[in-house]
Design an enzyme around this catalytic site. Structure first.
Site, mmCIF file in Angstrom:
data_model
loop_
_atom_site.group_PDB
_atom_site.id
_atom_site.type_symbol
_atom_site.label_atom_id
_atom_site.label_comp_id
_atom_site.label_asym_id
_atom_site.label_seq_id
_atom_site.Cartn_x
_atom_site.Cartn_y
_atom_site.Cartn_z
ATOM 1 N N GLU A 287 42.804 32.588 43.264
ATOM 2 C CA GLU A 287 42.418 31.426 44.069
ATOM 3 C C GLU A 287 43.645 30.805 44.742
ATOM 4 O O GLU A 287 44.740 30.799 44.189
ATOM 5 C CB GLU A 287 41.720 30.377 43.181
ATOM 6 N N ASP B 242 38.895 39.187 38.516
ATOM 7 C CA ASP B 242 39.335 37.814 38.818
ATOM 8 C C ASP B 242 40.477 37.436 37.869
ATOM 9 O O ASP B 242 40.337 37.563 36.641
ATOM 10 C CB ASP B 242 38.152 36.862 38.561
ATOM 11 N N SER C 1 33.576 33.417 36.616
ATOM 12 C CA SER C 1 32.284 32.762 36.377
ATOM 13 C C SER C 1 31.651 33.320 35.096
ATOM 14 O O SER C 1 30.702 32.734 34.578
ATOM 15 C CB SER C 1 31.345 32.948 37.568
ATOM 16 N N LYS D 175 41.547 39.414 42.225
ATOM 17 C CA LYS D 175 41.311 38.237 43.061
ATOM 18 C C LYS D 175 42.005 37.047 42.435
ATOM 19 O O LYS D 175 42.050 36.924 41.215
ATOM 20 C CB LYS D 175 39.803 37.967 43.192
ATOM 21 N N GLU E 258 34.495 29.962 49.904
ATOM 22 C CA GLU E 258 33.473 29.352 49.064
ATOM 23 C C GLU E 258 33.162 27.932 49.516
ATOM 24 O O GLU E 258 34.066 27.105 49.653
ATOM 25 C CB GLU E 258 33.923 29.349 47.587
HETATM 26 N N1 LIG Z 1 26.427 30.087 37.922
HETATM 27 C C1 LIG Z 1 27.490 29.973 38.727
HETATM 28 N N2 LIG Z 1 27.332 30.179 40.040
HETATM 29 C C2 LIG Z 1 28.388 30.070 40.886
HETATM 30 O O1 LIG Z 1 28.203 30.285 42.108
HETATM 31 C C3 LIG Z 1 29.669 29.756 40.343
HETATM 32 C C4 LIG Z 1 29.787 29.561 38.961
HETATM 33 N N3 LIG Z 1 28.688 29.662 38.173
HETATM 34 N N4 LIG Z 1 30.985 29.304 38.363
HETATM 35 C C5 LIG Z 1 32.178 29.431 39.154
HETATM 36 C C6 LIG Z 1 31.963 28.959 40.508
HETATM 37 C C7 LIG Z 1 31.677 27.462 40.592
HETATM 38 N N5 LIG Z 1 30.825 27.389 41.743
HETATM 39 C C8 LIG Z 1 30.135 26.244 42.157
HETATM 40 C C9 LIG Z 1 29.850 25.253 41.247
HETATM 41 C C10 LIG Z 1 29.137 24.139 41.633
HETATM 42 C C11 LIG Z 1 28.719 23.992 42.943
HETATM 43 C C12 LIG Z 1 27.947 22.792 43.331
HETATM 44 O O2 LIG Z 1 27.673 21.932 42.528
HETATM 45 N N6 LIG Z 1 27.538 22.695 44.594
HETATM 46 C C13 LIG Z 1 26.635 21.649 45.081
HETATM 47 C C14 LIG Z 1 27.060 21.160 46.447
HETATM 48 C C15 LIG Z 1 28.191 20.189 46.395
HETATM 49 C C16 LIG Z 1 28.368 19.516 47.730
HETATM 50 O O3 LIG Z 1 27.409 19.512 48.537
HETATM 51 O O4 LIG Z 1 29.469 18.983 47.965
HETATM 52 C C17 LIG Z 1 25.264 22.285 45.303
HETATM 53 O O5 LIG Z 1 24.264 21.611 45.052
HETATM 54 O O6 LIG Z 1 25.223 23.433 45.750
HETATM 55 C C18 LIG Z 1 29.011 24.986 43.852
HETATM 56 C C19 LIG Z 1 29.718 26.121 43.451
HETATM 57 C C20 LIG Z 1 30.586 28.713 42.289
HETATM 58 N N7 LIG Z 1 30.790 29.567 41.152
HETATM 59 C C1 LIG Z 2 31.959 32.910 42.901
HETATM 60 C C2 LIG Z 2 32.918 34.073 42.918
HETATM 61 C C3 LIG Z 2 33.576 34.235 44.240
HETATM 62 C C4 LIG Z 2 33.922 33.941 41.803
HETATM 63 O O1 LIG Z 2 35.088 33.670 41.969
HETATM 64 C C5 LIG Z 2 33.427 34.142 40.441
HETATM 65 O O2 LIG Z 2 32.274 34.580 40.257
HETATM 66 O O3 LIG Z 2 34.185 33.860 39.507
HETATM 67 MG MG LIG Z 3 36.089 33.172 40.155
#
Ligand SMILES: Nc1nc(=O)c2c([nH]1)NC[C@@H]1CN(c3ccc(C(=O)N[C@@H](CCC(=O)O)C(=O)O)cc3)CN21
Ligand SMILES: CC(C)C(=O)C(=O)O
Ligand SMILES: [Mg+2]
Length: 291
Positions: free
Chosen positions: A142, A110, A72, A140, A208
């Site tokens: 995936e 990661d 991330s 880590k 996740e």
């Molecule tokens: N700033 C940031 N926070 C994170 O938690 C994160 C990252 N970047 N980059 C790598 C991954 C990508 N992640 C993500 C990215 C997008 C959503 C997302 O858009 N979730 C929607 C829900 C989607 C659904 O309901 O199907 C949300 O609104 O939470 C979630 C996790 C978690 N990780």
């Molecule tokens: C969201 C966590 C688990 C991750 O893989 C990351 O920060 O890259």
């Molecule tokens: Mg990651």
């Protein structure tokens, strides 16, 4: 052999919580064995990401027992749109900085997209760089069933592996960012993935964006700890991206984030105050000058 009564049985762990990962008395580098012991005690623990030495040192001094140098960093630290472009060179440099900034936390590096998908040998070559050049205590990667051969070889080679199933952001181009494990078939797949990584020897697994009830079931089923992000309250541990939980990320953050501070405002206000001082001639003053 004399039988010991229950009262005489030596206690494997002190009952006073002195070995607790957070708030306990461990004052050396935390190891994967400490993590395993925490699950046996039913203890919950916090994990945060970190991408640089300074931030990592703050979390280390706050007692955060495990830090993830997450890919991330791609979107939170390096200015990419997603985690997909992040390279192993970049992860090695950031991981080394986080290791240098900490003395107590277990540092998990990661593996970025493209550094382990070719197979176990590529995974071992990549993980070895993070261990030797950066000094991480674990890596880590995936994927559940699809990554079990990679996990097996790393673990056989002496590198502890944290697995990551459910939403796997490196697959954004094929999966999107969608909740995983909804519906009976998807739930069964997630359970198979969880068992596959445990059988392959992973010491923990990130879940996740999976339904809370399913994450609870996985947590009850596995003997290794589960680390939730958007996976409800019943996982053994929680992880958040540090820039999200401190309000620095900017733009939209996932719904599972709880914001504990507004660093974006704190930093922006400070930058403006400094700029006003410079433009208005009120900084520097005599106390900031040499004669
Ligand atoms: N700033 C940031 N926070 C994170 O938690 C994160 C990252 N970047 N980059 C790598 C991954 C990508 N992640 C993500 C990215 C997008 C959503 C997302 O858009 N979730 C929607 C829900 C989607 C659904 O309901 O199907 C949300 O609104 O939470 C979630 C996790 C978690 N990780
Ligand atoms: C969201 C966590 C688990 C991750 O893989 C990351 O920060 O890259
Ligand atoms: Mg990651």
């Amino acid at each position: 052999m004399t039988q010991l009564s229950a009262a005489q049985t030596p206690q494997r762990t002190p009952a006073d919580g002195s070995r607790a990962l957070y708030g306990g008395k461990i004052n050396r580098r935390i190891t994967v064995r400490d993590i395993t012991a925490a699950k046996e005690r039913g203890e919950k623990w916090p994990m945060l990401t970190a991408y640089d030495a300074m931030t990592a040192s703050v979390f280390d001094e706050s007692g955060i027992p495990v830090m993830l140098v997450g890919d991330s960093a791609g979107n939170c630290h390096l200015g990419y749109e997603t985690t997909v472009p992040v390279t192993l060179d970049e992860m090695t440099m950031l991981s080394a900085a986080v290791v240098r900034g900490t003395s107590r936390a277990l540092i998990v590096g990661d593996l970025p997209f493209g550094s382990y998908q070719e197979g176990p040998v590529q995974a071992l070559r990549s993980a070895t760089r993070l261990v030797k050049e950066a000094g991480v205590g674990a890596v880590k990667l995936e994927g559940g069933e699809r990554s079990h051969r990679q996990i097996e070889l790393l673990v056989e080679s002496g590198i502890p592996v944290m697995a990551h199933i459910g939403l796997t952001p490196q697959s954004v181009n094929s999966m999107g960012y969608r909740v995983q494990g909804r519906g009976e078939e998807a739930a069964q797949q997630l359970l198979r993935d969880a068992k596959a990584v445990q059988d392959a020897g992973a010491f923990a697994v990130v879940l996740e964006l999976v339904p809370a009830e399913l994450a609870a079931e996985v947590t009850r089923t596995l003997h290794i700890p589960t680390v939730g992000i958007g996976a409800g309250p019943d996982t053994d541990a929680q992880v958040l991206v540090w820039t999200d939980m401190l309000g620095l990320t900017g733009g939209r953050v996932p719904k599972f984030v709880k914001q504990y501070a507004d660093l974006r405002k704190v930093m922006g206000d400070a930058a403006k105050a400094y700029a006003e001082d410079v433009v208005g001639g009120t900084f520097p003053q005599d106390e900031h000058s040499v004669h």
